[in-house]
Design a protein around this motif. Structure first.
Motif, PDB file in Angstrom:
ATOM      1  N   VAL A   1       0.852  -1.198   0.000  1.00 44.15           N
ATOM      2  CA  VAL A   1       0.000   0.000   0.000  1.00 44.15           C
ATOM      3  C   VAL A   1       0.887   1.248   0.000  1.00 44.15           C
ATOM      4  O   VAL A   1       0.681   2.168  -0.799  1.00 44.15           O
ATOM      5  CB  VAL A   1      -0.964   0.015   1.213  1.00 44.15           C
ATOM      6  N   ILE A   2       1.875   1.272   0.872  1.00 41.67           N
ATOM      7  CA  ILE A   2       2.761   2.437   0.957  1.00 41.67           C
ATOM      8  C   ILE A   2       3.535   2.606  -0.346  1.00 41.67           C
ATOM      9  O   ILE A   2       3.612   3.710  -0.897  1.00 41.67           O
ATOM     10  CB  ILE A   2       3.732   2.319   2.144  1.00 41.67           C
ATOM     11  N   ASP A   3       4.116   1.532  -0.850  1.00 37.72           N
ATOM     12  CA  ASP A   3       4.913   1.613  -2.079  1.00 37.72           C
ATOM     13  C   ASP A   3       4.073   2.097  -3.259  1.00 37.72           C
ATOM     14  O   ASP A   3       4.522   2.945  -4.049  1.00 37.72           O
ATOM     15  CB  ASP A   3       5.548   0.260  -2.401  1.00 37.72           C
ATOM     16  N   THR A   4       2.860   1.577  -3.382  1.00 42.63           N
ATOM     17  CA  THR A   4       1.971   1.977  -4.477  1.00 42.63           C
ATOM     18  C   THR A   4       1.595   3.450  -4.346  1.00 42.63           C
ATOM     19  O   THR A   4       1.608   4.199  -5.327  1.00 42.63           O
ATOM     20  CB  THR A   4       0.704   1.094  -4.488  1.00 42.63           C
ATOM     21  N   TYR A   5       1.273   3.860  -3.135  1.00 46.13           N
ATOM     22  CA  TYR A   5       0.918   5.249  -2.895  1.00 46.13           C
ATOM     23  C   TYR A   5       2.107   6.162  -3.193  1.00 46.13           C
ATOM     24  O   TYR A   5       1.951   7.221  -3.808  1.00 46.13           O
ATOM     25  CB  TYR A   5       0.447   5.444  -1.452  1.00 46.13           C
ATOM     26  N   LEU A   6       3.300   5.756  -2.742  1.00 41.56           N
ATOM     27  CA  LEU A   6       4.493   6.575  -2.970  1.00 41.56           C
ATOM     28  C   LEU A   6       4.770   6.762  -4.454  1.00 41.56           C
ATOM     29  O   LEU A   6       5.184   7.841  -4.876  1.00 41.56           O
ATOM     30  CB  LEU A   6       5.713   5.965  -2.276  1.00 41.56           C
ATOM     31  N   GLU A   7       4.551   5.725  -5.253  1.00 44.04           N
ATOM     32  CA  GLU A   7       4.740   5.864  -6.702  1.00 44.04           C
ATOM     33  C   GLU A   7       3.831   6.952  -7.260  1.00 44.04           C
ATOM     34  O   GLU A   7       4.279   7.803  -8.043  1.00 44.04           O
ATOM     35  CB  GLU A   7       4.442   4.543  -7.409  1.00 44.04           C
TER      36      GLU A   7
ATOM     37  N   MET B   1      -7.982  10.247   6.374  1.00 41.24           N
ATOM     38  CA  MET B   1      -6.771  10.982   6.737  1.00 41.24           C
ATOM     39  C   MET B   1      -5.778  10.860   5.585  1.00 41.24           C
ATOM     40  O   MET B   1      -5.825   9.894   4.836  1.00 41.24           O
ATOM     41  CB  MET B   1      -6.109  10.325   7.957  1.00 41.24           C
ATOM     42  N   PRO B   2      -4.838  11.800   5.458  1.00 42.88           N
ATOM     43  CA  PRO B   2      -3.742  11.562   4.535  1.00 42.88           C
ATOM     44  C   PRO B   2      -3.008  10.280   4.964  1.00 42.88           C
ATOM     45  O   PRO B   2      -2.865  10.019   6.171  1.00 42.88           O
ATOM     46  CB  PRO B   2      -2.846  12.791   4.707  1.00 42.88           C
ATOM     47  N   LEU B   3      -2.579   9.496   4.017  1.00 45.18           N
ATOM     48  CA  LEU B   3      -1.984   8.199   4.340  1.00 45.18           C
ATOM     49  C   LEU B   3      -0.788   8.325   5.270  1.00 45.18           C
ATOM     50  O   LEU B   3      -0.663   7.572   6.238  1.00 45.18           O
ATOM     51  CB  LEU B   3      -1.584   7.454   3.063  1.00 45.18           C
ATOM     52  N   CYS B   4       0.096   9.289   5.015  1.00 45.93           N
ATOM     53  CA  CYS B   4       1.293   9.402   5.860  1.00 45.93           C
ATOM     54  C   CYS B   4       0.925   9.726   7.304  1.00 45.93           C
ATOM     55  O   CYS B   4       1.526   9.202   8.234  1.00 45.93           O
ATOM     56  CB  CYS B   4       2.273  10.418   5.291  1.00 45.93           C
ATOM     57  N   GLY B   5      -0.089  10.571   7.509  1.00 44.73           N
ATOM     58  CA  GLY B   5      -0.522  10.896   8.862  1.00 44.73           C
ATOM     59  C   GLY B   5      -1.180   9.721   9.557  1.00 44.73           C
ATOM     60  O   GLY B   5      -0.941   9.471  10.739  1.00 44.73           O
ATOM     61  N   ALA B   6      -2.014   8.992   8.808  1.00 41.90           N
ATOM     62  CA  ALA B   6      -2.681   7.820   9.392  1.00 41.90           C
ATOM     63  C   ALA B   6      -1.657   6.771   9.806  1.00 41.90           C
ATOM     64  O   ALA B   6      -1.778   6.157  10.865  1.00 41.90           O
ATOM     65  CB  ALA B   6      -3.674   7.238   8.389  1.00 41.90           C
ATOM     66  N   LEU B   7      -0.643   6.566   8.981  1.00 47.48           N
ATOM     67  CA  LEU B   7       0.391   5.583   9.307  1.00 47.48           C
ATOM     68  C   LEU B   7       1.270   6.056  10.457  1.00 47.48           C
ATOM     69  O   LEU B   7       1.655   5.264  11.317  1.00 47.48           O
ATOM     70  CB  LEU B   7       1.239   5.271   8.071  1.00 47.48           C
ATOM     71  N   ALA B   8       1.576   7.340  10.485  1.00 45.97           N
ATOM     72  CA  ALA B   8       2.393   7.863  11.582  1.00 45.97           C
ATOM     73  C   ALA B   8       1.660   7.709  12.914  1.00 45.97           C
ATOM     74  O   ALA B   8       2.273   7.402  13.934  1.00 45.97           O
ATOM     75  CB  ALA B   8       2.747   9.326  11.330  1.00 45.97           C
TER      76      ALA B   8
ATOM     77  N   THR C   1       2.360  21.939   9.825  1.00 39.93           N
ATOM     78  CA  THR C   1       1.085  22.646   9.729  1.00 39.93           C
ATOM     79  C   THR C   1       0.060  21.800   8.991  1.00 39.93           C
ATOM     80  O   THR C   1      -1.085  21.649   9.435  1.00 39.93           O
ATOM     81  CB  THR C   1       1.266  24.009   9.026  1.00 39.93           C
ATOM     82  N   LEU C   2       0.465  21.226   7.870  1.00 42.27           N
ATOM     83  CA  LEU C   2      -0.458  20.399   7.090  1.00 42.27           C
ATOM     84  C   LEU C   2      -0.881  19.148   7.854  1.00 42.27           C
ATOM     85  O   LEU C   2      -2.059  18.789   7.863  1.00 42.27           O
ATOM     86  CB  LEU C   2       0.173  20.006   5.757  1.00 42.27           C
ATOM     87  N   GLN C   3       0.063  18.480   8.469  1.00 36.97           N
ATOM     88  CA  GLN C   3      -0.269  17.265   9.215  1.00 36.97           C
ATOM     89  C   GLN C   3      -1.195  17.590  10.391  1.00 36.97           C
ATOM     90  O   GLN C   3      -2.192  16.905  10.617  1.00 36.97           O
ATOM     91  CB  GLN C   3       0.997  16.562   9.717  1.00 36.97           C
TER      92      GLN C   3
END
Length: 189
Positions: A56-62, A98-105, A159-161
């Motif tokens: 999921v992360i790799d696909t999103y990062l692409e 949520m944005p994916l990076c925030g949800a994962l963090a 700020t965004l997160q």
């Protein structure tokens, strides 16, 4: 369902689950129900939840890197690039996600080490991109040079997160853009 379509559906639904209830909050049973296949079929594509999360992360990062590259290539000034970047966050709050990076963090404690490393890479990618655009803006005289691009990048990403978390909790995505724009205006000359 064709194998490629099944894998794509699994990745899409897993991302939606991570962005709404968190990585620790869903199971293969949830995913099975959403995609309409047996759990054994999910294990055929992703033997472990860690493998699924990493994919999921790799696909999103692409996708995200492609968007950042396209934005960086546009012939617009640094301020407009930074505004468009902020719009990515606002857009990612659709459908109560949520944005994916925030949800994962937020789930970092529960993530396997391989996924923690990917999340770190995700944030580093954000910061590197922001630093480059901010350095260009400082060089062009659009952004105040009182602080380093790294300091400004951390301010904007934080700020965004933070605004994304507030927006998610309030179920009001409209709070993200004004908060971000206010932070960005403080950097403008």
């Amino acid at each position: 369902m064709a194998p490629a379509h099944t894998k794509s559906a699994l990745l899409s639904e897993a991302e939606a689950l991570i962005r709404t209830i968190g990585y620790a909050g869903f199971s293969y049973a949830d995913l099975s129900e959403r995609v309409g296949i047996r759990k054994a079929s999910i294990h055929h594509h992703f033997p472990t939840k860690e493998a699924l999360g990493a994919a999921v992360i790799d696909t999103y990062l692409e996708r995200f890197v492609a968007e950042l590259d396209a934005l960086a290539a546009r012939s617009i000034n640094a301020r407009r690039k930074l505004l468009a970047y902020g719009d990515f966050f606002a857009a990612s709050l659709q459908d109560g996600q949520m944005p994916l990076c925030g949800a994962l963090a937020a789930d970092a404690t529960y993530l396997p080490v391989s996924m923690q490393q990917r999340v770190r890479k995700f944030f580093e990618l954000h910061l590197t991109w922001l630093e480059k655009v901010l350095a260009d803006g400082i060089a062009a005289g659009e952004i105040d040079g009182g602080q380093s691009p790294k300091t400004y990048a951390l301010l904007l990403l934080s700020t965004l997160q933070g605004a994304s978390i507030v927006a998610w909790a309030l179920k009001d995505p409209s709070v993200v853009k004004p908060a971000y724009r206010q932070a960005l205006e403080r950097l403008a000359r």
